[in-house]
Motif scaffolding. Structure first.
Motif, PDB file in Angstrom:
ATOM      1  N   UNK A 130       0.837  -1.044   0.082  1.00 33.24           N
ATOM      2  CA  UNK A 130       0.139  -0.029  -0.110  1.00 33.24           C
ATOM      3  C   UNK A 130       0.794   1.242  -0.096  1.00 33.24           C
ATOM      4  N   UNK A 131       0.673   2.165  -0.724  1.00 35.16           N
ATOM      5  CA  UNK A 131       1.250   3.412  -0.994  1.00 35.16           C
ATOM      6  C   UNK A 131       0.319   4.666  -0.476  1.00 35.16           C
ATOM      7  N   UNK A 132       0.928   5.453   0.492  1.00 35.09           N
ATOM      8  CA  UNK A 132       0.157   6.321   1.148  1.00 35.09           C
ATOM      9  C   UNK A 132       0.835   8.106   0.768  1.00 35.09           C
ATOM     10  N   UNK A 133      -0.245   8.367  -0.304  1.00 36.98           N
ATOM     11  CA  UNK A 133       0.246   9.450  -0.606  1.00 36.98           C
ATOM     12  C   UNK A 133      -0.565  10.802  -0.006  1.00 36.98           C
ATOM     13  N   UNK A 134       0.066  11.715   0.283  1.00 38.63           N
ATOM     14  CA  UNK A 134      -0.490  13.002   1.040  1.00 38.63           C
ATOM     15  C   UNK A 134       0.402  14.059   1.199  1.00 38.63           C
ATOM     16  N   UNK A 135      -0.320  15.240   1.291  1.00 41.41           N
ATOM     17  CA  UNK A 135       0.749  16.528   1.580  1.00 41.41           C
ATOM     18  C   UNK A 135       0.936  16.907   3.050  1.00 41.41           C
ATOM     19  N   UNK A 136       1.966  17.289   3.409  1.00 43.98           N
ATOM     20  CA  UNK A 136       2.354  17.962   4.613  1.00 43.98           C
ATOM     21  C   UNK A 136       2.429  19.327   4.431  1.00 43.98           C
ATOM     22  N   UNK A 137       2.001  20.569   4.894  1.00 44.56           N
ATOM     23  CA  UNK A 137       2.288  21.796   4.559  1.00 44.56           C
ATOM     24  C   UNK A 137       2.443  22.187   3.048  1.00 44.56           C
ATOM     25  N   UNK A 138       1.610  21.533   2.265  1.00 46.36           N
ATOM     26  CA  UNK A 138       1.753  21.609   0.977  1.00 46.36           C
ATOM     27  C   UNK A 138       2.853  20.837   0.194  1.00 46.36           C
ATOM     28  N   UNK A 144       5.977   0.817   2.128  1.00 47.90           N
ATOM     29  CA  UNK A 144       6.653  -0.349   2.839  1.00 47.90           C
ATOM     30  C   UNK A 144       7.646  -0.918   1.586  1.00 47.90           C
ATOM     31  N   UNK A 145       8.824  -1.541   2.201  1.00 49.90           N
ATOM     32  CA  UNK A 145       9.889  -2.294   0.988  1.00 49.90           C
ATOM     33  C   UNK A 145       9.660  -3.735   1.336  1.00 49.90           C
ATOM     34  N   UNK A 146       9.173  -4.420   0.730  1.00 45.92           N
ATOM     35  CA  UNK A 146       9.249  -6.093   0.765  1.00 45.92           C
ATOM     36  C   UNK A 146      10.822  -6.560   1.104  1.00 45.92           C
ATOM     37  N   UNK A 161       9.441  -1.064  11.146  1.00 41.59           N
ATOM     38  CA  UNK A 161      10.550  -1.569  10.384  1.00 41.59           C
ATOM     39  C   UNK A 161      10.162  -1.840   8.614  1.00 41.59           C
ATOM     40  N   UNK A 162      10.687  -1.598   7.835  1.00 40.67           N
ATOM     41  CA  UNK A 162      10.777  -1.652   6.470  1.00 40.67           C
ATOM     42  C   UNK A 162       9.912  -0.686   5.639  1.00 40.67           C
ATOM     43  N   UNK A 163       9.506   0.599   6.664  1.00 45.31           N
ATOM     44  CA  UNK A 163       8.807   1.589   6.090  1.00 45.31           C
ATOM     45  C   UNK A 163       9.886   2.380   5.406  1.00 45.31           C
ATOM     46  N   UNK A 164       9.380   3.215   4.184  1.00 46.13           N
ATOM     47  CA  UNK A 164      10.120   4.093   3.433  1.00 46.13           C
ATOM     48  C   UNK A 164       8.982   5.396   3.172  1.00 46.13           C
ATOM     49  N   UNK A 165       9.968   6.387   3.261  1.00 45.42           N
ATOM     50  CA  UNK A 165       9.293   7.666   3.126  1.00 45.42           C
ATOM     51  C   UNK A 165      10.085   8.519   2.162  1.00 45.42           C
ATOM     52  N   UNK A 166       9.277   9.170   1.052  1.00 47.35           N
ATOM     53  CA  UNK A 166       9.971  10.154   0.005  1.00 47.35           C
ATOM     54  C   UNK A 166       9.374  11.382   0.413  1.00 47.35           C
TER      55      UNK A 166
END
Length: 217
Positions: free
Chosen positions: A1-9, A16-18, A178-183
């Motif tokens: 699952x990919x969670x796309x959202x905005x923080x302060x624009x 997650x990475x398998x 663990x295994x979370x990834x944030x861009x």
């Protein structure tokens, strides 16, 4: 699952990475071995703030430490990076160059000072070895000063249960696993206050640069 959202624009991707798609245990073993040689490996910062973690940034050519093989790991980042590109709306003719900038490792009480990543457009953090009960999440600093204007009443009246409400706060974090990834855009400053732990907290930090397709980087 990919969670796309905005923080302060700012556009954020949290996913997650398998761990089965790359040599996770091999990378962790090498980093732990490096950490056992020297708890504080710090050539990056000259600041008075006192960063005192073990990390490879600015010390990549040091022959006393092993360099993990990230080739399979980089391949596992391809899908989230491409999805983030679509989310942001980057033109198809623009390519993305990924550079593994650094690993961090710490099981001692330590601090990585507030910083942002220069020379790139986006940054990425992968939580390779992370125990929720032991480790501190990355703290992000609100790039807007507007949070200073909100009254205590509005701050206490809104139920803070998702990162998109971080406009209310001066600093915010994610419920990291663990295994979370944030861009995120590279101008978003962040820091870490590490706690003493049994297991070392290990992350991989990457930079993403926009390039013309076919351009050598």
């Amino acid at each position: 699952m990919m969670d796309f959202h905005y923080i302060c624009g700012l556009p954020i991707l949290y996913t997650k990475i398998d761990p089965k798609t790359f040599n996770k245990e091999e990378i962790i073993t090498i980093i732990k071995r490096n950490y056992s040689k020297q708890k504080v490996r710090q050539k990056w910062s000259k600041s008075f703030m006192g960063t005192d973690i073990h990390h490879s940034n600015g010390d990549e050519d040091n022959k006393n430490f092993e360099t993990p093989n990230y080739s399979l790991l980089v391949k596992s980042y391809s899908k989230p990076i491409e999805e983030y590109k679509k989310f942001v709306g980057i033109k198809k003719e623009i390519g993305l160059y990924l550079n593994v900038a650094n690993y961090t490792c710490s099981s001692h009480k330590s601090f990585m000072e507030p910083h942002f990543h220069i020379g790139c457009e986006f940054s990425m953090i992968h939580y390779l070895n992370f125990k929720k009960t032991e480790h501190s999440p990355t703290m992000f600093i609100n790039p807007l000063e507007s949070f200073l204007w909100w009254s205590k009443k509005i701050q206490s009246s809104i139920k803070y249960d998702k990162p998109s409400q971080s406009w209310l706060l001066g600093e915010f974090s994610y419920p990291t696993e663990e295994d979370d990834l944030i861009i995120f855009p590279s101008m978003l400053r962040h820091f870490v206050n590490n706690k003493t732990s049994q297991e070392p907290r290990i992350t991989i930090a990457c930079n993403i640069t926009l390039i013309d397709k076919g351009e050598n980087f």
